[in-house]
Design a protein around this motif. Structure first.
Motif, PDB file in Angstrom:
ATOM      1  N   GLY A   1      16.609  -5.455  -0.271  1.00 30.10           N
ATOM      2  CA  GLY A   1      16.762  -6.278   0.692  1.00 30.10           C
ATOM      3  C   GLY A   1      15.233  -7.131  -0.026  1.00 30.10           C
ATOM      4  O   GLY A   1      14.411  -6.968  -0.581  1.00 30.10           O
ATOM      5  N   TYR A   2      14.770  -7.766   1.410  1.00 28.45           N
ATOM      6  CA  TYR A   2      13.732  -8.860   1.221  1.00 28.45           C
ATOM      7  C   TYR A   2      12.817  -8.690   1.934  1.00 28.45           C
ATOM      8  O   TYR A   2      13.488  -8.180   3.815  1.00 28.45           O
ATOM      9  CB  TYR A   2      14.206 -10.570   1.094  1.00 28.45           C
ATOM     10  N   VAL A   3      11.204  -8.610   1.577  1.00 29.68           N
ATOM     11  CA  VAL A   3      10.491  -7.920   3.120  1.00 29.68           C
ATOM     12  C   VAL A   3       8.621  -9.543   2.248  1.00 29.68           C
ATOM     13  O   VAL A   3       9.151  -9.573   0.898  1.00 29.68           O
ATOM     14  CB  VAL A   3       9.989  -7.329   2.339  1.00 29.68           C
ATOM     15  N   THR A   4       8.216  -9.163   3.393  1.00 34.32           N
ATOM     16  CA  THR A   4       7.055  -9.909   3.328  1.00 34.32           C
ATOM     17  C   THR A   4       6.297  -9.152   2.756  1.00 34.32           C
ATOM     18  O   THR A   4       5.164  -7.822   3.354  1.00 34.32           O
ATOM     19  CB  THR A   4       6.921 -10.775   4.708  1.00 34.32           C
ATOM     20  N   VAL A   5       5.549  -9.485   1.790  1.00 31.88           N
ATOM     21  CA  VAL A   5       4.042  -9.029   0.685  1.00 31.88           C
ATOM     22  C   VAL A   5       3.097  -9.844   0.785  1.00 31.88           C
ATOM     23  O   VAL A   5       2.805 -10.471   0.569  1.00 31.88           O
ATOM     24  CB  VAL A   5       4.532  -7.659  -0.690  1.00 31.88           C
ATOM     25  N   LEU A   6       2.130  -8.540   0.892  1.00 29.16           N
ATOM     26  CA  LEU A   6       0.432  -9.187   1.350  1.00 29.16           C
ATOM     27  C   LEU A   6      -0.162  -8.925   0.133  1.00 29.16           C
ATOM     28  O   LEU A   6      -0.656  -7.584   0.651  1.00 29.16           O
ATOM     29  CB  LEU A   6       0.360  -9.656   2.762  1.00 29.16           C
ATOM     30  N   PRO A   7      -0.317  -9.120  -0.839  1.00 24.12           N
ATOM     31  CA  PRO A   7      -1.580  -8.292  -2.149  1.00 24.12           C
ATOM     32  C   PRO A   7      -2.495  -8.296  -1.020  1.00 24.12           C
ATOM     33  O   PRO A   7      -3.230  -9.322  -1.087  1.00 24.12           O
ATOM     34  CB  PRO A   7      -0.942  -9.109  -3.316  1.00 24.12           C
ATOM     35  N   LEU A   8      -3.586  -7.185  -1.596  1.00 25.64           N
ATOM     36  CA  LEU A   8      -4.371  -7.221  -1.139  1.00 25.64           C
ATOM     37  C   LEU A   8      -5.357  -7.006  -2.370  1.00 25.64           C
ATOM     38  O   LEU A   8      -7.319  -6.694  -1.963  1.00 25.64           O
ATOM     39  CB  LEU A   8      -4.708  -6.216   0.263  1.00 25.64           C
ATOM     40  N   HIS A   9      -5.299  -6.212  -3.411  1.00 25.59           N
ATOM     41  CA  HIS A   9      -5.888  -5.940  -4.512  1.00 25.59           C
ATOM     42  C   HIS A   9      -5.019  -6.026  -5.903  1.00 25.59           C
ATOM     43  O   HIS A   9      -3.913  -5.091  -5.665  1.00 25.59           O
ATOM     44  CB  HIS A   9      -6.496  -4.121  -4.080  1.00 25.59           C
TER      45      HIS A   9
END
Length: 261
Positions: free
Chosen positions: A85-93
């Motif tokens: 499924g779809y998710v919201t990802v927040l790249p931090l590194h």
């Protein structure tokens, strides 16, 4: 080619045979399996995760087989266990153009943001900034970076040193590592340790350097870093293994408030 007195050269002979694209004798194939078993406690090879194959398996220190005791979802928040499924990802590194560390963001109720606000509010009081009395490996502490407070874990330290000494820390909710002084660590109350580490490793599928290379040009990594760091993206999860999530695709979505949905 090999005798009882030259067993130490077995791996080297295997490398020569592989580079010559020669058939591997059954006896030597068993040596490879034995070498892999020795690595079963090691992390899964990064190149295997990114490209599906290791660039030099015979000298790579990491393993190339699934270890069910390690590659399982343990003590992870429920949102990071999503296998499709779809998710919201927040790249931090950003490690490179294929490999990132960050968080999976819950749009409805982000437990980490709630915790981060509570930690920030707690450490605003100067009296609460109590230095860590005992610095132990793998223990969690508070750490102030400029004006932001983080949860960090001690990765490397020397028990022989006394007073103020250098340590390697990991930002457990972001995935990156850094250096600090032991005197900079703050006592972290137990109530701020209940939420599992939020950092997740992301591998973007179908992305690789040109000409079948296995290393990204640093300029490409810098460009990707500038474009995606700390910006939410929509991504589709295709595989989850341990703390690693493979996504395909990952898209930056911009919504205009004045445009009707």
């Amino acid at each position: 080619m090999l005798t009882e007195n030259s067993e130490c050269h077995t791996v080297g002979i295997l490398r020569y045979l592989e580079r010559a694209e020669a058939d591997i004798p059954p006896g030597l194939a068993g040596v490879l399996e034995a070498e892999e078993k020795k690595k079963f406690a090691r992390p899964l090879c990064t190149y295997l995760k990114m490209f599906g194959t290791c660039k030099n398996r015979t000298v790579c220190p990491d393993r190339h087989q699934i270890n069910s005791q390690i590659d399982v979802l343990q003590n992870m928040a429920s949102k990071t266990t999503q296998t499709s499924g779809y998710v919201t990802v927040l790249p931090l590194h950003v490690v490179n153009a294929t490999n990132y560390f960050g968080r999976i963001v819950d749009k409805q109720k982000d437990q980490y943001m709630i915790l981060a606000e509570e930690i920030s509010e707690y450490f605003k009081e100067t009296s609460n900034r109590v230095g860590a009395q005992k610095v132990e490996k793998l223990a969690l502490f508070g750490f102030c970076e400029e004006t932001v407070f983080h949860r960090v874990q001690v990765v490397e330290t020397s028990s022989k040193e006394e007073g103020n000494f250098n340590i390697k820390i990991k930002y457990v909710d972001e995935g990156r590592t850094g250096q600090a002084q032991s005197s900079q660590l703050l006592h972290l109350p137990v109530r701020f340790q209940h939420l599992p580490p939020q950092a997740v490793e992301f591998v973007v599928c179908r992305v690789k350097p040109i000409d079948n290379d296995t290393e990204w040009n640093p300029r490409v990594t810098r460009y990707i870093h500038q474009k995606i760091e700390r910006k939410p993206h929509e991504a589709k999860v295709v595989l989850t293994l341990g703390n690693t999530v493979w996504i395909d695709p990952m898209v930056r979505v911009t919504r205009f408030e004045d445009v009707c949905q």
